[in-house]
Scaffold this active site. Structure first.
Site, short mmCIF file in Angstrom:
data_model
loop_
_atom_site.label_atom_id
_atom_site.label_comp_id
_atom_site.label_asym_id
_atom_site.label_seq_id
_atom_site.Cartn_x
_atom_site.Cartn_y
_atom_site.Cartn_z
CD1 TRP A 101 62.25 1.55 53.07
CD2 TRP A 101 60.37 0.37 53.33
NE1 TRP A 101 62.59 0.21 53.16
CE2 TRP A 101 61.47 -0.53 53.32
CE3 TRP A 101 59.09 -0.16 53.48
CZ2 TRP A 101 61.31 -1.90 53.47
CZ3 TRP A 101 58.93 -1.53 53.62
CH2 TRP A 101 60.03 -2.38 53.62
CG ASP A 171 60.04 5.01 58.16
OD1 ASP A 171 60.86 4.69 59.04
OD2 ASP A 171 59.65 4.22 57.27
CE LYS A 195 65.24 -2.12 58.36
NZ LYS A 195 64.38 -1.26 57.57
C1 LIG Z 1 63.05 -1.51 56.93
C2 LIG Z 1 62.24 -0.33 56.76
C3 LIG Z 1 60.83 -0.36 56.84
C4 LIG Z 1 60.06 -1.65 57.03
O1 LIG Z 1 60.16 -2.06 58.33
P1 LIG Z 1 59.33 -3.32 58.87
O2 LIG Z 1 59.69 -3.28 60.32
O3 LIG Z 1 59.83 -4.52 58.15
O4 LIG Z 1 57.89 -3.07 58.64
C5 LIG Z 1 60.14 0.82 56.73
N1 LIG Z 1 60.78 1.99 56.55
C6 LIG Z 1 62.12 2.06 56.46
C7 LIG Z 1 62.76 3.39 56.26
C8 LIG Z 1 62.89 0.92 56.56
O5 LIG Z 1 64.22 1.00 56.48
#
Ligand SMILES: *Cc1c(COP(=O)(O)O)cnc(C)c1O
Length: 359
Positions: A101, A171, A195
């Protein structure tokens, strides 16, 4: 059929209480005669839902006045572009590469300017967090970027990097609301809610006010400008209204159980059950350096791919689902987000012990 123990990395388990409440309010939200799904986002009743959600996340995370909370769409992925478009004033940013990511965000930023990889743990399969106490931060970097909890690899920054005065952008998709945070240490933190907070389709961004300006990169679409959504109180256009409502119910659930310190204690207890077993097992072992382990995503392997597949299949038949590791890394991964009960982890460990005994 009974509910299963769902160890999915995302979309993921939600608190049963929240699902029940949503079900009970589905047809007729608090006497207004319609579902939250059916109401105007400009109605008083919806504005109340949105305002309460914002107030509750502010209270939970102790978000200072000079930070804005934005409810956005487009997934975490869209922020990989929105972050540089809004924040890359000098067209320079520094990225710490701790997994896929972070890497994807770094690659996306390269569309807009110079994105430097100032540290990486790719050399050991992203199984650790690099020492970020004295990195070669660029003098004109607009921000330093991290993926705080690495969903796929199961590592977490337990100490934030020394950004040498540059704003930190994180993030936090897979560790959102899992423990208390000091928001003042960030310029911006954001995450997709699927999540740990709610249904897919909502992204929550918490941004220091001085970083929300009209001075964005040329060509930045109206919808990707933070100022658009900040000025409109997340009601510039139709927001992901039902998803935000569910997030709001989750915030209230968190408040009822005692807030982020309480959920952190629960998360530590749950993770310890699984990690302690992995550390003592002869068959299963964790894949991450101990001090960098995530409380949320726990990858593990047997060392034998065939046996891994056999375990995943047997676990599924026993009601422990979505334990297969990410398609790029294999093995197993148990995501034990806020809503996974302790009992689910205890039962999983009992099942693993039994599987080991039979081998
Ligand atoms: C799941 C995830 C993403 C991607 O998220 P989307 O909503 O599918 O774009 C990005 N960063 C992290 C840390 C994730 O766990």
């Amino acid at each position: 059929m009974a509910r299963v123990y769902n160890f999915s990395a995302g979309p993921a388990v939600l608190p049963e209480e929240v699902l029940q409440q949503a079900a009970s309010e589905m047809l007729n939200y608090r006497g207004c005669g319609m579902s939250v799904m059916e109401m105007s986002h400009r109605s008083k009743i919806y504005q109340q839902i949105l305002a309460t959600a914002e107030a509750d996340i502010r209270e939970l995370m102790n978000i200072p006045e000079n930070y804005r909370v934005l409810f956005l769409q487009g997934g975490a992925y869209q922020q990989f572009a929105a972050v540089p478009m809004n924040l890359m004033k000098n067209r320079v940013a520094d990225y710490i590469i701790t997994g896929q990511w972070a890497k994807k965000a770094w690659q996306e930023a390269q569309l807009f300017g110079t994105a430097n990889a100032v540290a990486s743990s790719a050399d050991k399969g992203f199984s650790y967090i690099p020492d970020c106490s004295d990195l070669p931060i660029s003098e004109n970097a607009d921000y330093v970027y991290i993926c705080e909890n690495n969903t796929i690899y199961g590592t977490k920054f337990h100490t934030l990097p020394n950004t040498k005065g540059k704003p930190l952008v994180a993030d936090v998709s897979s560790c959102f609301l899992s423990e208390p945070v000091d928001v003042t240490k960030y310029g911006m933190l954001y995450g997709g809610v699927q999540k740990n907070i709610g249904p897919a389709g909502v992204v929550i961004a918490i941004i220091r006010e001085d970083l929300i300006t009209e001075d964005v990169l040329p060509g930045t679409p109206t919808m990707l400008r933070y100022k658009t959504h900040a000025d409109a109180g997340s009601l510039f256009n139709t927001p992901p209204a039902y998803g935000i409502y569910i997030c709001g119910l989750v915030f209230q659930w968190l408040k009822r159980i005692g807030g982020l310190s309480a959920i952190e204690a629960r998360n530590q207890e749950k993770a310890a059950v699984l990690y302690d077993f992995l550390d003592s097992s002869d068959l299963f072992h964790g894949t991450v350096v101990k001090q960098d382990r995530s409380l949320m995503n726990v990858p593990f392997v047997t060392g034998d791919e065939k046996l891994d597949a056999e375990f995943v299949k047997a676990a599924e038949a026993a009601g422990f689902v979505n334990l297969k590791g990410h398609r790029t890394v294999g093995g197993m991964r148990a995501s034990i987000y806020n809503a996974m009960p302790l009992e689910g982890v205890q039962k999983l460990v009992a099942f693993m012990k039994d599987f080991e005994r039979r081998k």
